[in-house]
Design an enzyme around this catalytic site. Structure first.
Site, PDB file in Angstrom:
ATOM      1  N   ARG A  18       5.175  -9.753 -11.491  1.00 49.67           N
ATOM      2  CA  ARG A  18       4.415 -10.978 -11.217  1.00 49.67           C
ATOM      3  C   ARG A  18       4.931 -11.673  -9.957  1.00 49.67           C
ATOM      4  NH1 ARG A  18       5.340 -14.395 -16.415  1.00 49.67           N
ATOM      5  NH2 ARG A  18       7.360 -13.343 -16.193  1.00 49.67           N
ATOM      6  N   LYS A  78      11.244 -15.561 -12.445  1.00 42.84           N
ATOM      7  CA  LYS A  78      12.290 -15.302 -13.434  1.00 42.84           C
ATOM      8  C   LYS A  78      13.669 -15.686 -12.902  1.00 42.84           C
ATOM      9  CE  LYS A  78      11.583 -14.089 -16.901  1.00 42.84           C
ATOM     10  NZ  LYS A  78      11.221 -14.883 -18.097  1.00 42.84           N
ATOM     11  N   HIS A  96      15.507 -21.010 -17.643  1.00 42.33           N
ATOM     12  CA  HIS A  96      15.860 -20.734 -19.032  1.00 42.33           C
ATOM     13  C   HIS A  96      17.282 -21.202 -19.377  1.00 42.33           C
ATOM     14  CE1 HIS A  96      12.141 -18.550 -19.369  1.00 42.33           C
ATOM     15  NE2 HIS A  96      12.477 -17.742 -18.390  1.00 42.33           N
ATOM     16  N   GLY A 203      -2.576 -22.607 -29.653  1.00 43.79           N
ATOM     17  CA  GLY A 203      -2.018 -22.794 -28.315  1.00 43.79           C
ATOM     18  C   GLY A 203      -2.477 -21.714 -27.353  1.00 43.79           C
ATOM     19  N   ARG A 204      -2.070 -21.847 -26.082  1.00 45.74           N
ATOM     20  CA  ARG A 204      -2.443 -20.868 -25.070  1.00 45.74           C
ATOM     21  C   ARG A 204      -2.005 -19.469 -25.471  1.00 45.74           C
ATOM     22  NH1 ARG A 204       0.104 -24.677 -20.398  1.00 45.74           N
ATOM     23  NH2 ARG A 204      -1.774 -25.528 -19.455  1.00 45.74           N
ATOM     24  N   TYR A 251       5.872 -22.747 -29.614  1.00 45.97           N
ATOM     25  CA  TYR A 251       6.822 -23.286 -28.645  1.00 45.97           C
ATOM     26  C   TYR A 251       7.872 -24.042 -29.454  1.00 45.97           C
ATOM     27  CZ  TYR A 251       8.867 -25.754 -24.702  1.00 45.97           C
ATOM     28  OH  TYR A 251       9.751 -26.246 -23.765  1.00 45.97           O
ATOM     29  N   ALA A 280      10.244 -15.416 -28.036  1.00 47.58           N
ATOM     30  CA  ALA A 280      11.502 -14.819 -27.558  1.00 47.58           C
ATOM     31  C   ALA A 280      12.658 -15.808 -27.507  1.00 47.58           C
ATOM     32  CB  ALA A 280      11.292 -14.164 -26.188  1.00 47.58           C
TER      33      ALA A 280
END
Length: 376
Positions: A18, A78, A96, A203-204, A251, A280
């Site tokens: 991406r 990322k 993250h 949700g999405r 989420y 995750a």
């Protein structure tokens, strides 16, 4: 007055195809007066030539570390490669580290030690608190795709061989074709379509998971769509164990009762054979699916769940890949970058634009939680 510099770095995470900018959004920024530099990339779904054609300046992969001007904003998706040198630039990325994930102190501390700044993409929100851009739909879509493929693989390979690795698909239609073929193969063995439970279906992310199932021909009657109303009673939930596939799309923002545990899996009528934890939250101590402890990867998509001796039912494995949208990198990048554009166009007014000022304030709050020794 010089124009605001944006430096698109190459992604380094394996199989991450991406991009935070596409050729289309890159040109839009340039047309708006931004000075955009694009690192070459060997793994990005968009070819270097696609950026060259719209007039972007191309530089070598990873050169931001030494060559990016100090006033350039480093844009990526990322996490940065693991390292310890202090970060001097403003970075717009998914780091993250704000939810105290494993090793968060080491990651976050790099910015204050270098007098840099993190503007975390995960926490850019609009006036009502909704994220301005997210990969949620693509994550749910790709996660459900792998879950369905794993369900079929287990049926057609009863010797216990793990699902083979995957590589990014050039486009979404190719993914649909691959999963549809897997569904038919699995259905021949099982005699039925898989029963799928999606939690977070409103949700999405959840909507993406549901859409994948529909796109590959799984009947609506085989989809159990849950959200906060269905989970408010608190788990573990027997409906998860009674489904073939469980896709977790929530989420996680606060501790909640566990959705499933190793103990709840120990039931004679268990059908569950695949869990896809799209969320995750592997290293989060509040992970509501505490039946595995590693993040999986595209080259090894699944991890087997160790069940108590004597447990009946099929083998069970978990998919927990933290960059699932990279399975369909072109579509997911286009959707995300287009949604992010209004905010990117405000970077010239970063110190006063609400979305960026809020992100900077949040950074300062998180830095204040670091041990004093890591702030300088």
């Amino acid at each position: 007055m010089s124009s605001q510099k944006i430096w698109l770095r190459a992604e380094t995470k394996p199989a991450e195809a991406r991009s935070a900018l596409t050729p289309t959004t890159c040109k839009a920024l340039m047309d708006a007066g931004y000075d955009v530099t694009v690192e070459r990339s060997t793994q990005r779904i968009f070819e270097d030539e696609e950026f060259a054609k719209i007039g972007a300046r191309l530089v070598e992969e990873g050169s931001w570390v030494k060559d990016a001007p100090k006033d350039a904003i480093i844009l990526g998706l990322k996490e940065l490669p693991e390292d310890d040198f202090p970060l001097e630039h403003v970075h717009v990325t998914f780091a993250h580290c704000y939810k105290q994930q494993g090793g968060w102190e080491r990651v976050l501390s790099r910015w204050p030690r270098g007098n840099g700044l993190l503007l975390d993409l995960e926490f850019l929100t609009d006036d009502v608190g909704r994220r301005v851009a997210a990969f949620g739909f693509s994550a749910g879509y790709a996660g459900a795709a792998l879950a369905v493929k794993n369900w079929a693989w287990q049926l057609t390979h009863p010797n216990g061989e793990a699902l083979p690795g995957e590589v990014p698909y050039a486009n979404q239609d190719l993914l649909i074709k691959s999963v549809s073929e897997a569904v038919e193969a699995g259905k021949k063995v099982a005699g039925h379509y898989p029963q799928i439970l999606v939690i977070g279906a409103l949700g999405r992310c959840g909507k993406g998971a549901v859409q994948l199932a529909k796109d590959v021909g799984i009947p609506e009657s085989n989809l159990l769509k849950w959200d906060m109303e269905e989970t408010k009673k608190g788990g573990p939930f027997k409906e998860i164990v009674e489904s073939d596939i469980f896709v977790n799309c929530i989420y996680l923002s606060a501790p909640i009762p566990k959705f499933v545990t190793v103990e709840s899996l120990s039931t004679p009528d268990r059908k569950l054979s695949v869990v896809c934890d799209v969320s995750a939250d592997t290293t989060n101590p509040n992970n509501p699916i505490p039946i595995y402890d590693i993040t999986t990867t595209f080259d090894k998509p699944t991890v087997p769940v160790t069940l108590p001796a004597g447990t009946q039912g099929p083998p069970l494995s978990v998919i927990s890949i933290d960059h699932l949208p990279s399975l369909i990198p072109r579509e997911s990048s286009e959707q995300f970058s287009e949604a992010l554009m209004p905010s990117l166009l405000q970077l010239k007014e970063r110190t006063t634009a609400r979305v960026w000022k809020q992100a900077e304030d949040l950074f300062k709050q998180k830095v204040a939680t670091l041990p004093e020794s890591l702030r300088a």
